[in-house]
Design a protein around this motif. Structure first.
Motif, PDB file in Angstrom:
ATOM      1  N   LYS A 118      55.656  68.265  63.624  1.00 27.69           N
ATOM      2  CA  LYS A 118      54.432  69.077  63.609  1.00 27.69           C
ATOM      3  C   LYS A 118      53.419  68.566  64.627  1.00 27.69           C
ATOM      4  O   LYS A 118      52.761  69.344  65.304  1.00 27.69           O
ATOM      5  CB  LYS A 118      53.807  69.104  62.207  1.00 27.69           C
ATOM      6  N   GLU A 119      53.290  67.247  64.726  1.00 26.08           N
ATOM      7  CA  GLU A 119      52.365  66.666  65.705  1.00 26.08           C
ATOM      8  C   GLU A 119      52.802  67.015  67.125  1.00 26.08           C
ATOM      9  O   GLU A 119      51.963  67.319  67.975  1.00 26.08           O
ATOM     10  CB  GLU A 119      52.268  65.158  65.515  1.00 26.08           C
ATOM     11  N   SER A 120      54.100  66.980  67.383  1.00 30.74           N
ATOM     12  CA  SER A 120      54.618  67.313  68.714  1.00 30.74           C
ATOM     13  C   SER A 120      54.370  68.773  69.043  1.00 30.74           C
ATOM     14  O   SER A 120      53.975  69.098  70.172  1.00 30.74           O
ATOM     15  CB  SER A 120      56.126  67.052  68.787  1.00 30.74           C
ATOM     16  N   ALA A 144      63.797  56.694  49.939  1.00 33.63           N
ATOM     17  CA  ALA A 144      63.925  56.396  51.372  1.00 33.63           C
ATOM     18  C   ALA A 144      64.217  57.665  52.163  1.00 33.63           C
ATOM     19  O   ALA A 144      63.656  57.874  53.243  1.00 33.63           O
ATOM     20  CB  ALA A 144      65.026  55.359  51.597  1.00 33.63           C
ATOM     21  N   ALA A 145      65.078  58.526  51.634  1.00 29.96           N
ATOM     22  CA  ALA A 145      65.415  59.765  52.328  1.00 29.96           C
ATOM     23  C   ALA A 145      64.210  60.695  52.415  1.00 29.96           C
ATOM     24  O   ALA A 145      63.972  61.314  53.461  1.00 29.96           O
ATOM     25  CB  ALA A 145      66.574  60.466  51.618  1.00 29.96           C
ATOM     26  N   LEU A 146      63.446  60.793  51.345  1.00 26.72           N
ATOM     27  CA  LEU A 146      62.244  61.637  51.367  1.00 26.72           C
ATOM     28  C   LEU A 146      61.210  61.098  52.343  1.00 26.72           C
ATOM     29  O   LEU A 146      60.580  61.864  53.084  1.00 26.72           O
ATOM     30  CB  LEU A 146      61.644  61.748  49.965  1.00 26.72           C
ATOM     31  N   GLU A 147      61.042  59.791  52.360  1.00 23.24           N
ATOM     32  CA  GLU A 147      60.083  59.200  53.290  1.00 23.24           C
ATOM     33  C   GLU A 147      60.494  59.493  54.730  1.00 23.24           C
ATOM     34  O   GLU A 147      59.663  59.879  55.559  1.00 23.24           O
ATOM     35  CB  GLU A 147      59.971  57.697  53.062  1.00 23.24           C
ATOM     36  N   GLU A 148      61.780  59.342  55.028  1.00 28.04           N
ATOM     37  CA  GLU A 148      62.272  59.640  56.372  1.00 28.04           C
ATOM     38  C   GLU A 148      62.051  61.114  56.720  1.00 28.04           C
ATOM     39  O   GLU A 148      61.600  61.446  57.824  1.00 28.04           O
ATOM     40  CB  GLU A 148      63.757  59.295  56.475  1.00 28.04           C
ATOM     41  N   ALA A 149      62.349  62.006  55.776  1.00 28.26           N
ATOM     42  CA  ALA A 149      62.181  63.442  56.015  1.00 28.26           C
ATOM     43  C   ALA A 149      60.712  63.795  56.256  1.00 28.26           C
ATOM     44  O   ALA A 149      60.397  64.583  57.158  1.00 28.26           O
ATOM     45  CB  ALA A 149      62.725  64.243  54.832  1.00 28.26           C
ATOM     46  N   ILE A 150      59.823  63.210  55.493  1.00 25.90           N
ATOM     47  CA  ILE A 150      58.396  63.496  55.659  1.00 25.90           C
ATOM     48  C   ILE A 150      57.900  62.967  56.997  1.00 25.90           C
ATOM     49  O   ILE A 150      57.158  63.645  57.716  1.00 25.90           O
ATOM     50  CB  ILE A 150      57.577  62.926  54.483  1.00 25.90           C
ATOM     51  N   ARG A 151      58.318  61.753  57.360  1.00 33.10           N
ATOM     52  CA  ARG A 151      57.910  61.199  58.660  1.00 33.10           C
ATOM     53  C   ARG A 151      58.434  62.070  59.810  1.00 33.10           C
ATOM     54  O   ARG A 151      57.714  62.356  60.766  1.00 33.10           O
ATOM     55  CB  ARG A 151      58.408  59.765  58.824  1.00 33.10           C
ATOM     56  N   ASP A 152      59.692  62.511  59.714  1.00 32.29           N
ATOM     57  CA  ASP A 152      60.262  63.384  60.749  1.00 32.29           C
ATOM     58  C   ASP A 152      59.497  64.699  60.829  1.00 32.29           C
ATOM     59  O   ASP A 152      59.213  65.200  61.921  1.00 32.29           O
ATOM     60  CB  ASP A 152      61.746  63.656  60.481  1.00 32.29           C
ATOM     61  N   TRP A 153      59.161  65.286  59.685  1.00 28.42           N
ATOM     62  CA  TRP A 153      58.416  66.548  59.637  1.00 28.42           C
ATOM     63  C   TRP A 153      57.044  66.376  60.280  1.00 28.42           C
ATOM     64  O   TRP A 153      56.621  67.217  61.076  1.00 28.42           O
ATOM     65  CB  TRP A 153      58.287  67.019  58.189  1.00 28.42           C
ATOM     66  N   LEU A 154      56.361  65.288  59.931  1.00 31.32           N
ATOM     67  CA  LEU A 154      55.037  65.037  60.507  1.00 31.32           C
ATOM     68  C   LEU A 154      55.119  64.874  62.020  1.00 31.32           C
ATOM     69  O   LEU A 154      54.295  65.424  62.759  1.00 31.32           O
ATOM     70  CB  LEU A 154      54.398  63.793  59.881  1.00 31.32           C
ATOM     71  N   GLN A 155      56.105  64.131  62.480  1.00 30.84           N
ATOM     72  CA  GLN A 155      56.282  63.924  63.919  1.00 30.84           C
ATOM     73  C   GLN A 155      56.559  65.254  64.616  1.00 30.84           C
ATOM     74  O   GLN A 155      56.005  65.538  65.682  1.00 30.84           O
ATOM     75  CB  GLN A 155      57.418  62.934  64.168  1.00 30.84           C
ATOM     76  N   GLU A 166      51.960  70.647  67.866  1.00 34.51           N
ATOM     77  CA  GLU A 166      50.531  70.852  68.054  1.00 34.51           C
ATOM     78  C   GLU A 166      50.103  70.437  69.451  1.00 34.51           C
ATOM     79  O   GLU A 166      49.246  71.069  70.056  1.00 34.51           O
ATOM     80  CB  GLU A 166      49.734  70.040  67.013  1.00 34.51           C
ATOM     81  N   LYS A 167      50.693  69.389  69.984  1.00 36.44           N
ATOM     82  CA  LYS A 167      50.345  68.907  71.327  1.00 36.44           C
ATOM     83  C   LYS A 167      50.774  69.899  72.397  1.00 36.44           C
ATOM     84  O   LYS A 167      50.181  69.958  73.465  1.00 36.44           O
ATOM     85  CB  LYS A 167      50.996  67.549  71.583  1.00 36.44           C
ATOM     86  N   GLN A 168      51.817  70.680  72.112  1.00 38.40           N
ATOM     87  CA  GLN A 168      52.316  71.652  73.085  1.00 38.40           C
ATOM     88  C   GLN A 168      51.465  72.913  73.123  1.00 38.40           C
ATOM     89  O   GLN A 168      51.562  73.684  74.051  1.00 38.40           O
ATOM     90  CB  GLN A 168      53.757  72.008  72.775  1.00 38.40           C
ATOM     91  N   HIS A 169      50.640  73.140  72.110  1.00 40.23           N
ATOM     92  CA  HIS A 169      49.831  74.373  72.064  1.00 40.23           C
ATOM     93  C   HIS A 169      48.455  74.157  72.578  1.00 40.23           C
ATOM     94  O   HIS A 169      47.756  73.354  72.638  1.00 40.23           O
ATOM     95  CB  HIS A 169      49.772  74.925  70.644  1.00 40.23           C
TER      96      HIS A 169
END
Length: 72
Positions: free
Chosen positions: A65-67, A52-63, A69-72
């Motif tokens: 990175k996506e944020s 569960a902790a890894l899944e949360e960390a990966i989702r946070d990391w993806l979010q 990318e939108k700023q660039h």
């Protein structure tokens, strides 16, 4: 039932009904030893599974990175 190992007492997790709605895959990687130990301790202290902790960390990391990318 409690299990003892060394000076630690381990409580088995309560069996819960978990539906596997989505297919899962294994993720592997190598991290520094001290980071791994800190992660294991934090999960135990918070009574969270490492999965569960890894899944949360990966989702946070993806979010994050996506944020960025939108700023660039």
């Amino acid at each position: 039932m409690l299990l003892s190992k060394g000076c630690a007492t381990i409580k088995p997790e309560a069996k819960q009904h978990v539906e596997m709605a989505e297919e899962t895959r294994e993720v592997r990687g190598r991290i520094p030893k001290d980071l791994k130990i800190a992660f294991e301790i934090a999960c135990a202290r918070l009574e969270a599974t490492q999965t569960a902790a890894l899944e949360e960390a990966i989702r946070d990391w993806l979010q994050k990175k996506e944020s960025s990318e939108k700023q660039h």
